[in-house]
Design a protein around this motif. Structure first.
Motif, PDB file in Angstrom:
ATOM      1  N   LYS A   6     -10.352 -16.897   8.193  1.00 18.57           N
ATOM      2  CA  LYS A   6     -11.212 -16.439   7.145  1.00 18.57           C
ATOM      3  C   LYS A   6     -10.103 -14.984   7.101  1.00 18.57           C
ATOM      4  N   HIS A   7      -9.322 -14.363   8.514  1.00 20.78           N
ATOM      5  CA  HIS A   7      -8.347 -13.137   7.820  1.00 20.78           C
ATOM      6  C   HIS A   7      -7.427 -13.592   7.054  1.00 20.78           C
ATOM      7  N   ASN A   8      -7.009 -14.938   7.231  1.00 16.44           N
ATOM      8  CA  ASN A   8      -5.911 -15.314   5.974  1.00 16.44           C
ATOM      9  C   ASN A   8      -5.950 -15.103   5.238  1.00 16.44           C
ATOM     10  N   GLU A   9      -7.850 -15.573   4.287  1.00 18.01           N
ATOM     11  CA  GLU A   9      -8.060 -15.922   2.976  1.00 18.01           C
ATOM     12  C   GLU A   9      -8.479 -14.161   2.648  1.00 18.01           C
ATOM     13  N   ASN A  10      -8.860 -13.392   3.656  1.00 16.37           N
ATOM     14  CA  ASN A  10      -8.943 -11.855   3.172  1.00 16.37           C
ATOM     15  C   ASN A  10      -7.562 -11.422   2.785  1.00 16.37           C
ATOM     16  N   LEU A  11      -6.657 -11.651   3.531  1.00 13.66           N
ATOM     17  CA  LEU A  11      -4.932 -10.704   3.617  1.00 13.66           C
ATOM     18  C   LEU A  11      -4.903 -10.802   1.789  1.00 13.66           C
ATOM     19  N   ASN A  55       0.857  -1.244  -0.048  1.00 16.96           N
ATOM     20  CA  ASN A  55       0.184   0.064   0.032  1.00 16.96           C
ATOM     21  C   ASN A  55       1.561   1.432   0.009  1.00 16.96           C
ATOM     22  N   THR A  56       1.981   1.716   0.921  1.00 22.23           N
ATOM     23  CA  THR A  56       3.248   2.215   0.376  1.00 22.23           C
ATOM     24  C   THR A  56       3.352   2.222  -0.406  1.00 22.23           C
ATOM     25  N   ALA A  57       3.506   1.315  -1.278  1.00 16.74           N
ATOM     26  CA  ALA A  57       4.538   1.586  -2.764  1.00 16.74           C
ATOM     27  C   ALA A  57       3.145   2.618  -3.571  1.00 16.74           C
ATOM     28  N   LEU A  58       1.921   2.072  -3.099  1.00 15.94           N
ATOM     29  CA  LEU A  58       0.774   1.780  -4.152  1.00 15.94           C
ATOM     30  C   LEU A  58       0.228   3.606  -4.214  1.00 15.94           C
ATOM     31  N   GLY A  59       0.589   3.619  -3.074  1.00 17.23           N
ATOM     32  CA  GLY A  59       0.023   5.535  -2.653  1.00 17.23           C
ATOM     33  C   GLY A  59      -1.428   5.572  -2.537  1.00 17.23           C
ATOM     34  N   SER A  60      -1.721   6.835  -3.873  1.00 16.49           N
ATOM     35  CA  SER A  60      -3.015   7.019  -2.834  1.00 16.49           C
ATOM     36  C   SER A  60      -3.708   5.619  -3.634  1.00 16.49           C
ATOM     37  N   ALA A  61      -3.984   4.659  -4.702  1.00 10.80           N
ATOM     38  CA  ALA A  61      -4.398   3.216  -4.920  1.00 10.80           C
ATOM     39  C   ALA A  61      -3.945   2.016  -4.093  1.00 10.80           C
ATOM     40  N   ALA A  62      -4.044   2.174  -3.322  1.00 13.43           N
ATOM     41  CA  ALA A  62      -3.689   1.731  -2.001  1.00 13.43           C
ATOM     42  C   ALA A  62      -4.972   0.946  -1.763  1.00 13.43           C
ATOM     43  N   ILE A  63      -4.869  -0.066  -1.121  1.00 13.63           N
ATOM     44  CA  ILE A  63      -5.857  -1.555  -1.283  1.00 13.63           C
ATOM     45  C   ILE A  63      -6.373  -1.149   0.421  1.00 13.63           C
ATOM     46  N   ALA A  64      -7.485  -1.515   0.730  1.00 13.14           N
ATOM     47  CA  ALA A  64      -8.037  -1.461   2.091  1.00 13.14           C
ATOM     48  C   ALA A  64      -7.443  -2.532   2.926  1.00 13.14           C
ATOM     49  N   ALA A  65      -7.405  -2.600   3.748  1.00 13.94           N
ATOM     50  CA  ALA A  65      -7.367  -3.450   5.014  1.00 13.94           C
ATOM     51  C   ALA A  65      -8.338  -4.201   5.178  1.00 13.94           C
ATOM     52  N   PRO A  66      -7.920  -5.544   4.605  1.00 14.01           N
ATOM     53  CA  PRO A  66      -9.379  -6.109   5.900  1.00 14.01           C
ATOM     54  C   PRO A  66      -9.267  -6.027   7.287  1.00 14.01           C
ATOM     55  N   LYS A  67     -10.704  -6.209   8.022  1.00 19.88           N
ATOM     56  CA  LYS A  67     -10.233  -5.933  10.115  1.00 19.88           C
ATOM     57  C   LYS A  67      -9.645  -6.795   9.826  1.00 19.88           C
ATOM     58  N   LYS A  68      -9.115  -6.670  11.403  1.00 16.01           N
ATOM     59  CA  LYS A  68      -8.778  -8.299  12.351  1.00 16.01           C
ATOM     60  C   LYS A  68     -10.310  -8.695  12.730  1.00 16.01           C
ATOM     61  N   PRO A  69     -10.080 -10.106  12.488  1.00 16.83           N
ATOM     62  CA  PRO A  69     -11.671 -10.524  13.283  1.00 16.83           C
ATOM     63  C   PRO A  69     -11.358 -10.006  15.117  1.00 16.83           C
ATOM     64  N   THR A  70     -12.700  -9.962  15.343  1.00 15.10           N
ATOM     65  CA  THR A  70     -13.373  -9.111  16.620  1.00 15.10           C
ATOM     66  C   THR A  70     -12.574 -11.050  17.442  1.00 15.10           C
ATOM     67  N   GLU A  71     -12.818 -12.171  17.062  1.00 11.61           N
ATOM     68  CA  GLU A  71     -12.328 -12.752  18.201  1.00 11.61           C
ATOM     69  C   GLU A  71     -11.494 -13.974  17.240  1.00 11.61           C
ATOM     70  N   GLU A  72     -10.563 -14.339  17.942  1.00 10.62           N
ATOM     71  CA  GLU A  72      -9.392 -15.238  17.492  1.00 10.62           C
ATOM     72  C   GLU A  72      -9.261 -16.455  17.843  1.00 10.62           C
ATOM     73  N   SER A  73     -10.131 -16.896  17.388  1.00 10.45           N
ATOM     74  CA  SER A  73     -11.344 -17.989  17.218  1.00 10.45           C
ATOM     75  C   SER A  73     -10.150 -18.530  15.709  1.00 10.45           C
ATOM     76  N   LEU A  74     -10.023 -19.785  15.440  1.00 14.20           N
ATOM     77  CA  LEU A  74      -9.184 -20.443  14.532  1.00 14.20           C
ATOM     78  C   LEU A  74     -10.200 -20.070  13.414  1.00 14.20           C
ATOM     79  N   GLU A  75     -10.992 -20.065  12.956  1.00 18.90           N
ATOM     80  CA  GLU A  75     -12.173 -20.385  11.479  1.00 18.90           C
ATOM     81  C   GLU A  75     -11.848 -18.291  11.596  1.00 18.90           C
ATOM     82  N   GLY A  76     -11.700 -17.792  13.165  1.00 18.92           N
ATOM     83  CA  GLY A  76     -11.851 -15.637  11.969  1.00 18.92           C
ATOM     84  C   GLY A  76      -9.829 -16.133  11.903  1.00 18.92           C
ATOM     85  N   LEU A  77      -9.143 -16.775  12.666  1.00 15.32           N
ATOM     86  CA  LEU A  77      -7.546 -16.723  11.584  1.00 15.32           C
ATOM     87  C   LEU A  77      -7.618 -17.037   9.837  1.00 15.32           C
TER      88      LEU A  77
END
Length: 159
Positions: free
Chosen positions: A98-103, A74-96
């Protein structure tokens, strides 16, 4: 460490299944191919032993590295930066997971945006322009280590 609860545990069942596969079934298989596939199944079961305990820490660490990679892209992309996915509220395995997939999806989009921004030669990679190639390779190597012992080899296959 003493375990309580239902016995046999998941890991004990996996070990038992793997032992029967390796010691009883695979030696009785007639073809090299069948024996190789039985051995691969045993390796997959070996990977599953203890995975329930290893995977959350592995994913949390990998997610942290992926967040760094996306930040650098995103630093290299500047104004074209991609929105970072929100971290899961719960650190469950399924949340981890899903966050991995979104990243990973966000990083893929960042690489596509970088590609669309420039002209590339045959050996030029958008990930190089973003400065993230080495970090992605390190993440992939860690994945390979996590998935080791699964080698997917057999007698007739040359690697």
């Amino acid at each position: 460490m003493e375990e309580s609860g239902v016995r046999p545990t998941t890991d004990e069942l996996i070990v038992g299944i793997r032992n029967v596969l390796e010691d009883v079934l695979v030696p009785e298989l007639q073809s090299d191919w069948a024996q190789a596939m039985g051995t691969q199944m045993a390796l997959m079961l070996q990977h599953l032993e203890g995975r329930e305990e290893r995977e959350p820490n592995f994913l949390a660490e990998e997610n942290s590295k992926l967040e760094e990679v996306l930040g650098k892209a995103n630093t290299a992309l500047g104004s074209a930066a991609i929105a970072a996915p929100k971290k899961p509220t719960e650190e469950s395995l399924e949340g981890l997971r899903k966050h991995n997939e979104n990243l990973r999806e966000a990083i893929t989009v960042a690489i596509q945006v970088a590609y669309d921004q420039g002209e590339y030669g045959f050996t030029d990679l958008p990930s190089d322009r973003l400065g993230i190639t080495d970090a992605l390779m390190e993440i992939n190597l860690a994945q390979a280590t996590f998935w080791e012992p699964i080698g997917f080899t057999y007698a007739g296959r040359k690697r």
